[in-house]
Design an enzyme around this catalytic site. Structure first.
Site, PDB file in Angstrom:
ATOM      1  N   ILE A  67       0.156   0.111  -1.421  1.00 17.08           N
ATOM      2  CA  ILE A  67       0.854   0.929  -0.418  1.00 17.08           C
ATOM      3  C   ILE A  67       2.044   1.813  -1.103  1.00 17.08           C
ATOM      4  O   ILE A  67       2.858   1.154  -1.931  1.00 17.08           O
ATOM      5  CB  ILE A  67       1.219   0.537   0.887  1.00 17.08           C
ATOM      6  CG1 ILE A  67       2.038  -0.679   0.792  1.00 17.08           C
ATOM      7  CG2 ILE A  67      -0.222   0.084   1.475  1.00 17.08           C
ATOM      8  CD1 ILE A  67       2.343  -1.344   2.209  1.00 17.08           C
ATOM      9  N   ASP A  68       2.466   2.909  -0.511  1.00 17.76           N
ATOM     10  CA  ASP A  68       3.600   3.472  -1.209  1.00 17.76           C
ATOM     11  C   ASP A  68       4.928   2.694  -1.118  1.00 17.76           C
ATOM     12  O   ASP A  68       5.025   1.807  -0.097  1.00 17.76           O
ATOM     13  CB  ASP A  68       4.057   4.956  -0.620  1.00 17.76           C
ATOM     14  CG  ASP A  68       2.744   5.772  -0.725  1.00 17.76           C
ATOM     15  OD1 ASP A  68       1.990   5.518  -1.590  1.00 17.76           O
ATOM     16  OD2 ASP A  68       2.411   6.713   0.053  1.00 17.76           O
ATOM     17  N   LYS A  69       6.084   3.128  -1.870  1.00 21.34           N
ATOM     18  CA  LYS A  69       7.274   2.459  -1.908  1.00 21.34           C
ATOM     19  C   LYS A  69       7.773   2.391  -0.401  1.00 21.34           C
ATOM     20  O   LYS A  69       8.354   1.428  -0.063  1.00 21.34           O
ATOM     21  CB  LYS A  69       7.930   3.110  -2.754  1.00 21.34           C
ATOM     22  CG  LYS A  69       9.554   2.662  -2.812  1.00 21.34           C
ATOM     23  CD  LYS A  69      10.719   3.317  -3.669  1.00 21.34           C
ATOM     24  CE  LYS A  69      11.869   3.038  -3.539  1.00 21.34           C
ATOM     25  NZ  LYS A  69      12.856   3.708  -4.336  1.00 21.34           N
ATOM     26  N   ARG A 120      -0.626  10.718   4.775  1.00 27.57           N
ATOM     27  CA  ARG A 120       0.469  11.353   4.662  1.00 27.57           C
ATOM     28  C   ARG A 120       0.061  12.977   4.335  1.00 27.57           C
ATOM     29  O   ARG A 120       0.449  13.845   5.076  1.00 27.57           O
ATOM     30  CB  ARG A 120       1.526  11.157   3.638  1.00 27.57           C
ATOM     31  CG  ARG A 120       2.068   9.622   3.944  1.00 27.57           C
ATOM     32  CD  ARG A 120       2.831   9.097   2.530  1.00 27.57           C
ATOM     33  NE  ARG A 120       3.968   9.849   2.319  1.00 27.57           N
ATOM     34  CZ  ARG A 120       4.688   9.812   1.195  1.00 27.57           C
ATOM     35  NH1 ARG A 120       4.431   8.956   0.368  1.00 27.57           N
ATOM     36  NH2 ARG A 120       5.719  10.398   1.085  1.00 27.57           N
TER      37      ARG A 120
END
Length: 357
Positions: free
Chosen positions: A158-160, A262
């Site tokens: 998953i993204d930062k 997103r």
């Protein structure tokens, strides 16, 4: 691959020079055949496809220890390496004593709850302080586990600035089995997100291919399903609460593409709240009053990142065959943001729903 790891092709001689391994990736067992230049461009946002093609055609990208051209099609199980004419800087994963919130652990896997702001895997500009550095420390005494071995470790990412659940495989067999479940779409994953606007329907499905945005390679873009661009992606959403100018939704992933939620929510006109890359840090809905603007700025300060949390994760255990389902609570920044919007909607008497869809 970072900017330092790729190179100016003109500066290298394509002869019988000694080459050194700089970067390696193992192709997932569920990967469909695809050109290696396209595969690497999608894996790495910091390099153009043209530059990768140059590297491959100059003999510096190897598959299973043999150089390949840019039209080579990667296959499940391939091991891809970038070979350069100079020894690389030491970028091996170092075990670091970083706290981990471990939700579950046994002898073949562990489930962790990642905080927002933590990079998942070392990469360009983030070689320390990552989740994998923390995992390496936690498993430092586990015989046979090597954090630098691509056949073990993270099964998905998953993204930062996204918080939530991730599964880590301690063995190669566990990673293979779990990887197949993600590829076959049999895992259960749900996210909670706060998006701009008031969605028309209580439930919906977003479909559209996802690929790198040609104008900004750090961002993804949605393309028509029949365009031949990008990878097929499907996101299902369900409204949880409405706040007039924003909506709390649950998102279920049928596929798992980079920035999928997103990009998909941006595509239908409802970017994630505070998502700078996709326009969510603009005041996209609401009043023109200074009071409202101040309220939004306070919300941004409360949760200064995309309002996205990987809330649930489910899969079949690779050795026991038992269904495993996990749930996580919202982190403080996300819960604080939602409480602000709940308080806001209670304090207004006007109907903001119809005009802000």
């Amino acid at each position: 691959m970072t900017e330092e790891q790729l190179f100016d092709i003109e500066d290298l001689e394509n002869d019988a020079q000694q080459l050194y391994e700089h970067w390696k990736i193992a192709v997932d067992m569920g990967q469909t055949p695809v050109r290696i230049d396209r595969f690497l461009a999608e894996k790495n946002p910091y390099q153009s496809r043209n530059r990768i093609q140059q590297a491959a055609d100059s003999g510096f990208i190897h598959v299973n220890d043999k150089p390949v051209k840019s039209n080579y099609k990667v296959r499940p199980g391939d091991v891809i390496t970038l070979m350069l004419d100079r020894p690389k800087h030491d970028t091996s994963i170092i075990a670091e004593d970083i706290p981990l919130e471990i939700v579950y652990e046994d002898n073949v896997l562990m489930v962790v709850n990642k905080p927002a702001g933590m990079v998942v895997h070392p990469g360009a500009g983030n070689f320390t302080g990552t989740l994998i550095n923390a995992v390496a420390w936690h498993l430092r005494d586990l015989e046979g586990f090597d954090a630098n071995d691509p056949e073990v470790g993270l099964v998905h990412r998953i993204d930062k600035d996204t918080s939530g659940l991730l599964v880590v495989a301690k063995t190669a067999a566990a990673k293979t089995a779990l990887g197949k479940q993600f590829f076959n779409k049999t895992t259960r994953r749900s996210y909670n997100a706060l998006v701009w606007g008031n969605l028309v329907e209580d439930t919906g499905t977003i479909e559209g291919n996802i690929a790198r945005d040609p104008k900004n390679r750090l961002r993804m873009k949605v393309f028509p399903a029949d365009s031949g661009i990008g990878k097929h992606a499907v996101t299902h959403y369900r409204v949880i609460e409405r706040y007039g100018y924003t909506t709390l939704v649950e998102c279920l992933l049928e596929t798992g593409r980079t920035h999928q939620i997103r990009a998909h929510m941006k595509h239908i006109g409802h970017p994630l709240f505070a998502d700078e890359s996709y326009g969510g840090t603009e005041i996209l809905r609401g009043q023109r009053s200074s009071t409202y603007r101040a309220f939004i700025q306070n919300c941004f300060k409360c949760c200064p990142r995309q309002a996205l949390h990987a809330k649930t994760l489910g899969f079949v255990h690779p050795t026991t065959g038992r269904q495993m389902d996990f749930d996580s609570t919202w982190p403080h920044d996300f819960s604080g943001l939602i409480e602000k919007w709940r308080a806001y909607i209670k304090g207004t008497t006007q109907d903001t729903f119809a005009e802000n869809k």
